[in-house]
Design an enzyme around this catalytic site. Structure first.
Site, short mmCIF file in Angstrom:
data_model
loop_
_atom_site.label_atom_id
_atom_site.label_comp_id
_atom_site.label_asym_id
_atom_site.label_seq_id
_atom_site.Cartn_x
_atom_site.Cartn_y
_atom_site.Cartn_z
N ASN A 1 -1.79 -10.85 8.91
CA ASN A 1 -3.05 -9.62 8.62
C ASN A 1 -3.90 -10.20 8.25
OD1 ASN A 1 -3.68 -7.04 9.18
ND2 ASN A 1 -3.97 -6.92 7.10
N GLU A 2 -4.92 -9.69 8.82
CA GLU A 2 -6.65 -10.05 8.92
C GLU A 2 -6.84 -11.60 7.75
OE1 GLU A 2 -8.43 -7.17 6.74
OE2 GLU A 2 -8.00 -5.66 8.64
N HIS B 1 1.20 -8.90 4.88
CA HIS B 1 -0.09 -8.30 4.55
C HIS B 1 -0.73 -8.17 2.79
CE1 HIS B 1 -2.09 -4.81 6.46
NE2 HIS B 1 -2.75 -4.93 5.33
N GLN C 1 0.92 -0.73 -0.31
CA GLN C 1 -0.40 0.04 0.00
C GLN C 1 0.53 1.78 0.06
OE1 GLN C 1 -2.96 -1.48 3.15
NE2 GLN C 1 -3.76 -0.42 2.32
N GLU D 1 -5.24 -2.41 13.94
CA GLU D 1 -6.27 -0.87 12.79
C GLU D 1 -7.56 -0.79 13.56
OE1 GLU D 1 -5.92 -2.11 9.03
OE2 GLU D 1 -4.49 -3.82 9.15
N HIS E 1 -1.84 -5.02 -13.02
CA HIS E 1 -1.59 -4.56 -14.39
C HIS E 1 -2.25 -5.43 -15.30
CE1 HIS E 1 2.82 -3.30 -12.43
NE2 HIS E 1 1.98 -2.55 -12.32
N ASN F 1 -8.43 -6.31 13.80
CA ASN F 1 -8.35 -4.58 13.35
C ASN F 1 -10.21 -4.47 13.66
OD1 ASN F 1 -5.88 -5.06 12.71
ND2 ASN F 1 -5.99 -5.51 10.34
N ASP G 1 2.53 0.61 -7.57
CA ASP G 1 3.89 0.63 -8.79
C ASP G 1 4.68 2.10 -8.03
OD1 ASP G 1 2.40 -0.94 -10.21
OD2 ASP G 1 3.55 0.60 -12.35
N TYR H 1 -13.56 -1.90 12.55
CA TYR H 1 -13.59 -1.01 11.56
C TYR H 1 -15.17 -0.52 12.09
CZ TYR H 1 -9.10 -0.34 9.24
OH TYR H 1 -7.98 -0.19 9.06
N ARG I 1 3.37 0.04 12.87
CA ARG I 1 3.22 -0.94 12.73
C ARG I 1 3.34 -1.28 11.32
NH1 ARG I 1 -2.56 -4.00 11.36
NH2 ARG I 1 -1.11 -5.84 9.96
C1 NOJ Z 1 -7.40 -3.29 6.35
C2 NOJ Z 1 -6.42 -4.07 6.42
O1 NOJ Z 1 -5.14 -4.58 6.71
C3 NOJ Z 1 -5.98 -2.34 5.41
O2 NOJ Z 1 -4.97 -2.81 4.32
C4 NOJ Z 1 -7.27 -1.85 4.71
O3 NOJ Z 1 -6.31 -0.47 4.07
C5 NOJ Z 1 -7.56 -1.15 6.03
N1 NOJ Z 1 -8.52 -1.86 6.65
C6 NOJ Z 1 -8.88 -0.36 4.85
O4 NOJ Z 1 -9.37 -0.95 4.16
#
Ligand code: NOJ
Length: 513
Positions: free
Chosen positions: A207-208, A163, A60, A417, A80, A348, A93, A350, A118
């Protein structure tokens, strides 16, 4: 990213709390003060050793997708493709160009006053073929430099091994659906522990996992875009859990005595709130929690998948004509081996969804939703962000932590997160408000529910490549100018606010100790 089962708008309701939590909120009003956007905030200082940090992930932010010997990963391939599956044909990229701008990243971490950073390691930057035949010196050097710069600024690294950016070579062999991933991941982890472990105390394996397996191998809306609900996603989960456990045991045997670090995994989902107080809805909520969090946390704590998951998938598999359950089984040896393979659990956080039993689905339907036999949705009127899945529901954070605390007793948690998306504006009051209301509920969970949470991570340090949404949804505390060659970073209002929180460990003007 939360997972979605079927939507059912006809259950729309404006209820946001069960009556018991409403009573609790009334009680809490006596203890709480401070207020912003009309909400009471917890006014107790976070514990002195509570850690505040921020997060990013390799694909990212790094860019430099084909520089210095890096191999190709599944996101290089996905972005791509022609036509591109990503909004506005965006790619990582260049992204935030952190590969070249890491010193600036550390400088802004310093401005924020982050206790820790992190970030994740790009597997194909370290092992270009995906295998451990050749370690890419330049890739290792990049992470060593970053860690050195962090240390020099008194910022603790918290490193995620994986990740989402799997080497394409491994995906060509089936990726997480093939059990060769177990030993390949362990080989990769060994190189990382060996190269960086002297300076890294906090490790996360994956991750997740539910995003990796459910979204990547069932819904096909994250790379590697495999459409195999109810089959590929469970193979993925099974291999991923065994890879996690083996990497954990390998750390124990080969590195722990010398390096003395901690190894965990980051779980996620939404908080799945029963849509009414009926026993059916409460049961549906519990079932979905077990299919999402339980699928990945239960094995490392108790050695096996949750009973409800084993039972439901076996029953539906039999009805579908399979002679064995689509959910693979752990052997008794694996159960023993898996139990206790965590030093802490990352979560994480949200959003929240409402849950009720699914009615009238056909037995041929495949996937977590049909297997759990539940349906979940978010009422239209809930406060929005720029991401369709991310509604602002602070009280869900506390309920989620309560659930984790009571299901995994004795576990230590870190929020790896928590974040909010908008259009990237500098005056990001809505993000600031999101953070303070969520943090307040997290503080409540620590104070009133006794959940052992020792740290909090804001997602994200800066605007970055938001997977299939490209750069159209922004999560950063810092704005990134994606048109400037050096990707200029500018603090948003929320960054200044968060800098005050990291300094004072307090959400209101004057905190009670
Ligand atoms: C979960 C992910 O771990 C992360 O890569 C993502 O950008 C965020 N949440 C937001 O969607």
């Amino acid at each position: 990213m939360s997972i979605k089962t079927a939507k059912n708008q006809k259950f729309m309701t404006d209820r946001t709390m069960t009556s018991s939590s409403a009573v609790l909120t009334l009680l809490l009003t006596f203890y709480c003060s401070g207020n912003t956007y009309g909400e009471e905030l917890n006014n107790r200082r976070f514990p002195q050793d509570f850690m505040f940090g921020v997060a990013t992930a390799s694909y990212q932010v790094e860019g430099a997708w084909n520089e210095d010997g890096k191999g190709v990963n599944i996101w290089d391939v996905a972005t791509h493709q022609v036509p591109s599956p990503v909004v506005n044909n965006a790619t990582g990229d260049v992204a935030c160009d952190s590969y070249h701008q890491y010193k600036r990243d550390v400088a802004i971490l310093k401005e924020i006053g982050a206790d820790f950073y992190r970030f994740s390691l790009s597997w194909s930057r370290i092992l270009p073929s995906g295998f451990d035949d050749k370690v890419n010196k330049a890739g290792v050097k990049y992470y060593k430099n970053l860690i050195k710069e962090l240390r020099a600024n008194n910022i603790t690294p918290l490193v995620t091994l994986f990740h989402w950016d799997l080497p394409q070579s491994l995906q060509d062999l089936g990726g997480f659906q093939n059990d060769i991933i177990i030993d390949r991941f362990v080989d990769f982890a060994r190189v990382c522990f060996r190269e960086f472990g002297e300076d890294v105390q906090y490790w996360m394996t994956f991750n997740e996992p539910i995003s990796i397996c459910h979204v990547g191998y069932a819904l096909a809306t994250l790379a590697p875009q495999i459409n195999s609900p109810g089959m590929g996603e469970y193979l993925c989960a099974h291999n991923l859990m065994r890879a996690h456990a083996k990497a954990y045991r390998m750390y124990d045997e080969e590195f722990r005595s010398a390096q003395n670090g901690l190894v965990g995994i980051d779980v996620n989902g939404a908080w799945y709130e029963p849509s009414t107080n009926s026993s059916e809805d409460i049961e549906a909520s519990e079932t979905l929690m077990q299919f999402t969090y339980g699928c990945y946390a239960h094995p490392i704590v108790h050695g096996d998948y949750p009973e409800v998951m084993k039972k439901n998938v076996a029953r539906r598999s039999a009805l579908q004509g399979y002679t064995r359950s689509r959910l693979p089984e752990f052997t008794p040896e694996e159960i023993k081996y898996m139990t206790g393979t965590y030093d802490y659990i990352g979560v994480n956080i949200y959003t929240t969804e409402l849950v009720t039993p699914a009615k009238g689905g056909s037995i041929s339907e495949m996937g977590i939703g049909p297997d759990a036999q539940v349906t979940s949705w978010q009422p239209e009127e809930w406060e929005k962000s720029s991401s369709s899945w991310l509604k602002v529901v602070p009280w869900g954070a506390r309920k989620l932590l309560q659930w984790l605390g009571s299901n995994y007793k004795g576990a230590r948690f870190i929020i790896t997160e928590n974040g909010y998306s908008d259009d990237g504006r500098l005056e990001d009051d809505a993000r600031l408000s999101y953070y303070e209301r969520y943090l307040s509920k997290i503080r409540d969970a620590i104070e009133f529910d006794g959940v052992d949470v020792f740290g909090y991570t804001a997602w994200s340090l800066m605007d970055n490549f938001e997977w299939m949404r490209g750069y159209s949804e922004k999560f950063g505390l810092y704005q990134v100018d994606f048109n400037s060659p050096n990707r200029t970073r500018t603090p948003k209002k929320s960054a200044k606010w968060y800098a005050n929180v990291t300094r004072t460990k307090c959400l209101v003007e004057t905190c009670v100790e």
